[in-house]
Motif scaffolding. Sequence first.
Motif: not given
Length: 330
Positions: A152-172
């Motif tokens: 995923g793009a850096d923008l996804v992992f800068r968002m507080p809730v979205m970051s945790e959900l994305a990593r839990a779903a397998g994204a990096t």
Amino acid sequence: MSQDEYRGDMLPGHIDFELPEPPPVKRVNGRRPIPEKPADDPVDEKVDEKVDVWDRRVADSLAFLRRRLAGGYQVDEFGFDPELSEALFHPLLKVLYRDWFRTEVFGIENVPMEGGGLVVGNHSGTIALDALMLTVALHDKHPRERHLRLLGADLVFRMPVMSELARAAGATVACTPDAERLMTSGQLVGVFPEGFKGIGKRFSDRYKLQRFGRGGFVSAALRTGTPIVPVAIVGAEEIYPILADLKPLARLLGIPYFPVTPTFPLLGPLGMVPLPSKWLIEFCPPIPTAHLTEFADDPLVVYNLADQVRETIQATLHELLEKRPDPFGP
């Protein structure tokens, strides 16, 4: 008169007379008898089966909550939580995948049964729903129910809730070292080289691939010797057709683009509901890279291979569009 003489003078049959058994006591619930369940009642058996199914579901849900509260689950070094994905994320996304978008998948046999691989797809749709639908399609149709680890793009992992959900779903984060580590460990990695240029393009440019960048995804595949599987996704372009991009507002909010669609921002929150377009996803034959590992740093080889992947996806998109003449058909 003796007892024997008395019995002998009785009418025939009186000697063998016995009082009848008392009638069985009927169980009652208030004033109404409880009906007895017939031994071979198929309707009741079906009801019992349904009750058993719901009992199991409730028991499984309680066990799931108990494990989550007690911390009895595992995540990998990137934060991927497979139990949460299978129990929560995938069932919710399947509603869109199966019922709303009516997704059809082709060529799933081209995805490796085991080991690492790089799945490269076209990107579109204003919001990256195509990436989520791709993960559901792969897990739903693959015989091994494999998970796709998205970059995923850096923008996804800068968002507080979205970051945790994305990593839990397998994204990096979309970076070459993370991609190489995942593929070396035998994971399927998903990448969309068009990035924001793909999901933010106008509806007039639908299904026309944008530039694939510098080919960093190809270098990662070459270094690890993993096959590249191109994938074409048709359907995402119609869910939020972008008619215009309010660039000043996008710069003010710090986002790549601010889309104007037929329903957003005119309808407010209702404009976030995606249109029910028909989706087709096709996995193309894999491109082997094990014989090219020594050319991972050769720009000519990297660019040529990236162009091959891009041309394969573009040609497959045209074929899928011919299979789907009506974007909102059955």
